[in-house]
Design a protein around this motif. Structure first.
Motif, PDB file in Angstrom:
ATOM      1  N   MET B   1       0.848  -1.204   0.000  1.00 60.95           N
ATOM      2  CA  MET B   1       0.000   0.000   0.000  1.00 60.95           C
ATOM      3  C   MET B   1       0.877   1.244   0.000  1.00 60.95           C
ATOM      4  O   MET B   1       0.725   2.122  -0.843  1.00 60.95           O
ATOM      5  CB  MET B   1      -0.907  -0.030   1.238  1.00 60.95           C
ATOM      6  N   ILE B   2       1.793   1.289   0.942  1.00 60.27           N
ATOM      7  CA  ILE B   2       2.699   2.442   1.024  1.00 60.27           C
ATOM      8  C   ILE B   2       3.578   2.498  -0.218  1.00 60.27           C
ATOM      9  O   ILE B   2       3.812   3.553  -0.796  1.00 60.27           O
ATOM     10  CB  ILE B   2       3.558   2.367   2.315  1.00 60.27           C
ATOM     11  N   ARG B   3       3.984   1.320  -0.655  1.00 56.42           N
ATOM     12  CA  ARG B   3       4.795   1.230  -1.851  1.00 56.42           C
ATOM     13  C   ARG B   3       4.039   1.790  -3.052  1.00 56.42           C
ATOM     14  O   ARG B   3       4.577   2.556  -3.851  1.00 56.42           O
ATOM     15  CB  ARG B   3       5.168  -0.234  -2.075  1.00 56.42           C
ATOM     16  N   ARG B   4       2.742   1.422  -3.157  1.00 55.89           N
ATOM     17  CA  ARG B   4       1.937   1.909  -4.276  1.00 55.89           C
ATOM     18  C   ARG B   4       1.780   3.428  -4.212  1.00 55.89           C
ATOM     19  O   ARG B   4       1.829   4.103  -5.227  1.00 55.89           O
ATOM     20  CB  ARG B   4       0.557   1.236  -4.276  1.00 55.89           C
ATOM     21  N   LEU B   5       1.566   3.931  -2.991  1.00 61.07           N
ATOM     22  CA  LEU B   5       1.404   5.377  -2.837  1.00 61.07           C
ATOM     23  C   LEU B   5       2.667   6.116  -3.255  1.00 61.07           C
ATOM     24  O   LEU B   5       2.603   7.150  -3.916  1.00 61.07           O
ATOM     25  CB  LEU B   5       1.045   5.713  -1.386  1.00 61.07           C
ATOM     26  N   SER B   6       3.829   5.564  -2.868  1.00 57.12           N
ATOM     27  CA  SER B   6       5.064   6.272  -3.210  1.00 57.12           C
ATOM     28  C   SER B   6       5.330   6.194  -4.710  1.00 57.12           C
ATOM     29  O   SER B   6       5.880   7.110  -5.311  1.00 57.12           O
ATOM     30  CB  SER B   6       6.236   5.710  -2.407  1.00 57.12           C
ATOM     31  N   LEU B   7       4.892   5.065  -5.349  1.00 54.93           N
ATOM     32  CA  LEU B   7       5.002   4.987  -6.810  1.00 54.93           C
ATOM     33  C   LEU B   7       4.124   6.047  -7.475  1.00 54.93           C
ATOM     34  O   LEU B   7       4.527   6.706  -8.426  1.00 54.93           O
ATOM     35  CB  LEU B   7       4.600   3.594  -7.293  1.00 54.93           C
ATOM     36  N   ARG B   8       2.886   6.190  -6.950  1.00 51.33           N
ATOM     37  CA  ARG B   8       1.995   7.253  -7.417  1.00 51.33           C
ATOM     38  C   ARG B   8       2.684   8.615  -7.330  1.00 51.33           C
ATOM     39  O   ARG B   8       2.633   9.411  -8.262  1.00 51.33           O
ATOM     40  CB  ARG B   8       0.742   7.309  -6.525  1.00 51.33           C
ATOM     41  N   ALA B   9       3.308   8.854  -6.195  1.00 50.07           N
ATOM     42  CA  ALA B   9       3.941  10.147  -5.950  1.00 50.07           C
ATOM     43  C   ALA B   9       5.026  10.432  -6.986  1.00 50.07           C
ATOM     44  O   ALA B   9       5.159  11.566  -7.447  1.00 50.07           O
ATOM     45  CB  ALA B   9       4.517  10.186  -4.534  1.00 50.07           C
ATOM     46  N   THR B  10       5.774   9.399  -7.393  1.00 48.93           N
ATOM     47  CA  THR B  10       6.817   9.642  -8.397  1.00 48.93           C
ATOM     48  C   THR B  10       6.202  10.095  -9.715  1.00 48.93           C
ATOM     49  O   THR B  10       6.740  10.982 -10.384  1.00 48.93           O
ATOM     50  CB  THR B  10       7.669   8.378  -8.673  1.00 48.93           C
ATOM     51  N   GLY B  11       5.058   9.471 -10.095  1.00 52.48           N
ATOM     52  CA  GLY B  11       4.387   9.857 -11.344  1.00 52.48           C
ATOM     53  C   GLY B  11       3.932  11.293 -11.301  1.00 52.48           C
ATOM     54  O   GLY B  11       4.089  12.047 -12.274  1.00 52.48           O
ATOM     55  N   ILE B  12       3.342  11.664 -10.153  1.00 53.17           N
ATOM     56  CA  ILE B  12       2.890  13.051 -10.017  1.00 53.17           C
ATOM     57  C   ILE B  12       4.087  13.994  -9.982  1.00 53.17           C
ATOM     58  O   ILE B  12       4.059  15.089 -10.538  1.00 53.17           O
ATOM     59  CB  ILE B  12       2.013  13.199  -8.749  1.00 53.17           C
ATOM     60  N   GLY B  13       5.181  13.535  -9.354  1.00 54.03           N
ATOM     61  CA  GLY B  13       6.415  14.310  -9.327  1.00 54.03           C
ATOM     62  C   GLY B  13       6.909  14.650 -10.723  1.00 54.03           C
ATOM     63  O   GLY B  13       7.367  15.763 -10.987  1.00 54.03           O
ATOM     64  N   LEU B  14       6.795  13.685 -11.643  1.00 53.52           N
ATOM     65  CA  LEU B  14       7.237  13.917 -13.019  1.00 53.52           C
ATOM     66  C   LEU B  14       6.418  15.033 -13.668  1.00 53.52           C
ATOM     67  O   LEU B  14       6.970  15.902 -14.359  1.00 53.52           O
ATOM     68  CB  LEU B  14       7.134  12.626 -13.843  1.00 53.52           C
ATOM     69  N   ILE B  15       5.102  15.015 -13.424  1.00 49.78           N
ATOM     70  CA  ILE B  15       4.248  16.068 -13.982  1.00 49.78           C
ATOM     71  C   ILE B  15       4.703  17.434 -13.462  1.00 49.78           C
ATOM     72  O   ILE B  15       4.863  18.398 -14.220  1.00 49.78           O
ATOM     73  CB  ILE B  15       2.765  15.815 -13.626  1.00 49.78           C
ATOM     74  N   VAL B  16       4.932  17.500 -12.127  1.00 50.88           N
ATOM     75  CA  VAL B  16       5.387  18.762 -11.520  1.00 50.88           C
ATOM     76  C   VAL B  16       6.704  19.206 -12.164  1.00 50.88           C
ATOM     77  O   VAL B  16       6.883  20.377 -12.524  1.00 50.88           O
ATOM     78  CB  VAL B  16       5.551  18.598  -9.987  1.00 50.88           C
ATOM     79  N   LEU B  17       7.581  18.253 -12.357  1.00 56.50           N
ATOM     80  CA  LEU B  17       8.881  18.535 -12.952  1.00 56.50           C
ATOM     81  C   LEU B  17       8.736  19.130 -14.357  1.00 56.50           C
ATOM     82  O   LEU B  17       9.390  20.122 -14.721  1.00 56.50           O
ATOM     83  CB  LEU B  17       9.702  17.247 -13.004  1.00 56.50           C
TER      84      LEU B  17
END
Lengths: 284, 252
Positions: B1-17
């Protein structure tokens, strides 16, 4: 408690009983056009099913047991001859005769919950409102021991439970005749024994007629009041046995009854002979 | 669960980038064209376009045409697909035509439609309906053809006639395939709706985007594109929600 429709059916049944068969096949021929010509599956077969009987059809593989059952169900048309249900010629599946498929898992609607599967046959009847449907559905699920699973989807059930569901769905429409094609062949021995007992209990308590197909001679003798053995080429009735052991039958002790053994031998002989199996151990 | 959330965060991070890169590229004048606005300028145009009503009105015009055309297409395609799937005659009658028309890129129908129906809403709805019709017809037909015959015979032995079986067994059984076609069709409907507005007429978000570019209101052009991205995302999200509700028995 029985659904009312079953009870009222029972009353009219007594009037018309006078010895008339509930299902009657007369001079039935069934052939298919196969590559290289016509293949005859059933060749002038006569079969009367008396009201209230538990009749089992046995025979070697490919002798037309399933075909016979599908003709009785109106699922497949006769090539010549006739099938009558309660005196009326069967041309399409008649209300009052319900078929339970050998591949029961494929006959269950995966998108409907257990309860919605059971009431499927009732949804056609505008005389039965939703509340009454649910009532009958729950009553039937109770009879087959699935009352705790009404909100489950079929994919969550074991094979034995799916077969119970298929039986409950068939019985919910209050049929006079239940046709079952090798219903337990895909189940393990213990589940099969439980379901055999269940079907016997339902047959006895609902007063329905059952026509059953199996390749298992012992199962046939354990369940039935009458066993008919078909033979192939020509595909006709070979043996017609009345099996008059009293119900309920104990599968363990029945298997030791000399009359049971004699019937078993007679039926096995017929099937083994046709399958070309011969044993040279001198036994007679 | 936490792993999935942190994977989500990386995807959103790319958009921000990517957004930050856009902003910086414009501010540091790394982009050659002086007319490309920064992300912040585009967002300002988006907020302005929403508050003065320009964007909602344009998007509304587009969406209403897309949805009308789409719904008409789906209803017609389910009926025709069911007929093709159940009747050999209808199948062999229509299959060659659909296979011939299907590979034509959807935008290529627009010039013909303009000749026949003009540049108004009728033309756009007709093209949307026509092009989103094909995926649904083919997937429904495939789903209907692959219904297990035992399921159909179960309907027969329980007393259902052909129409009852179609409605209660065949179409529900084909629903997963139909929905797959409907999802493809929804994307097509949106694309065709926008392209048709760019080619003809003076309404809708497609026209707004093209017109803003022509008159050098480039921030508004980007605002229109961002609106489309958000609306497209929400439409797909809604579709997936409905789909997984309808097919909840699969995951149960």
């Amino acid at each position: 408690m029985l659904p009312e429709t079953v009870a009222s059916d029972r009353a009219t049944r007594a009037d018309e009983q006078a010895g008339h068969p509930v299902l009657a096949a007369r001079d039935v021929v069934k052939s298919y056009l196969a590559r290289g010509g016509e293949s005859v599956v059933l060749d002038h077969v006569d079969l009367d099913v008396a009201d209230g009987d538990f009749l089992t059809i046995v025979g070697p593989s490919g002798c037309g047991k399933t075909t016979m059952l599908q003709l009785l169900a109106g699922l497949s048309p006769v090539t010549s001859g006739s099938v009558r249900f309660a005196g009326t010629v069967v041309e399409s599946p008649p209300p009052g005769v319900v078929y339970v498929f050998q591949q029961f898992a494929k006959s269950i609607f995966p998108w409907r919950t257990v309860l919605d599967n059971v009431v499927f046959g009732l949804e056609r009847d505008r005389g039965i409102d939703r509340r009454r449907r649910t009532e009958i559905g729950r009553e039937m699920l109770g009879r087959v021991g699935l009352e705790a699973y009404e909100r489950h989807y079929p994919g969550q059930l074991s094979g034995g439970m799916q077969q119970r569901l298929a039986i409950a769905r068939a019985l919910a429409t209050s049929p006079r005749v239940l046709l079952m094609d090798e219903p337990f062949s895909a189940l393990d021995a213990l589940t099969r024994a439980k379901l055999q007992k269940l079907v016997l209990d339902l047959w006895r308590s609902l007063g329905i007629t059952v026509v059953f197909v199996t390749h298992d001679i012992e199962e046939a003798l354990l369940l039935s009041t009458r066993v008919v053995a078909l033979r192939k080429s020509p595909a006709t009735v070979d043996i017609d046995l009345r099996v008059d052991f009293a119900h309920p039958r104990n599968p363990v002790t029945l298997g030791e009854d000399p009359r049971f053994l004699a019937m078993r031998r007679q039926l096995l002989d017929s099937i083994y002979r046709q399958e070309g199996l011969s044993y040279e151990d001198g036994a007679r | 669960m936490i792993r999935r959330l942190s994977l989500r965060a990386t995807g959103i991070g790319l958009i921000v980038l990517l957004v930050v890169a856009w902003e910086l590229a414009v501010r540091l004048q790394l982009v050659d064209s002086p007319s490309i606005p920064s992300f912040s300028a585009s967002v300002a145009a988006l907020v302005g376009g929403i508050t003065d009503g320009t964007l909602p009105v344009a998007m509304g015009e587009t969406l209403s045409r897309v949805l009308v055309g789409y719904v008409v297409a789906v209803v017609a395609a389910v009926v025709v697909g069911a007929l093709m799937g159940t009747s050999r005659f209808v199948y062999y009658l229509l299959e060659p035509v659909t296979e011939l028309l299907r590979p034509i890129p959807s935008a290529a129908y627009i010039p013909i439609a303009i000749l026949l129906l003009g540049v108004g809403s009728e033309m756009k709805i007709a093209v949307i309906a026509l092009t989103s019709f094909f995926p649904v017809v083919l997937s429904t037909c495939g789903g209907v053809r692959s219904v297990d015959p035992i399921l159909v015979d179960t309907g027969r032995t329980l007393g259902y006639g052909p129409l009852g079986r179609l409605r209660r067994i065949v179409l529900p059984s084909a629903l997963p395939e139909t929905l797959t076609g409907m999802r493809v069709a929804l994307g097509i409907a949106l694309i065709v709706g926008i392209v048709s507005e760019m080619l003809a007429g003076d309404t809708g978000i497609g026209y707004l985007i093209l017109e803003s570019q022509r008159i050098f209101q480039v921030p508004l052009m980007f605002a229109g594109i961002i609106t489309l991205a958000l609306v497209g995302y929400l439409l797909n999200l809604a579709f997936v929600r409905v789909e997984s509700h309808l097919l909840r028995w699969r995951t149960a």
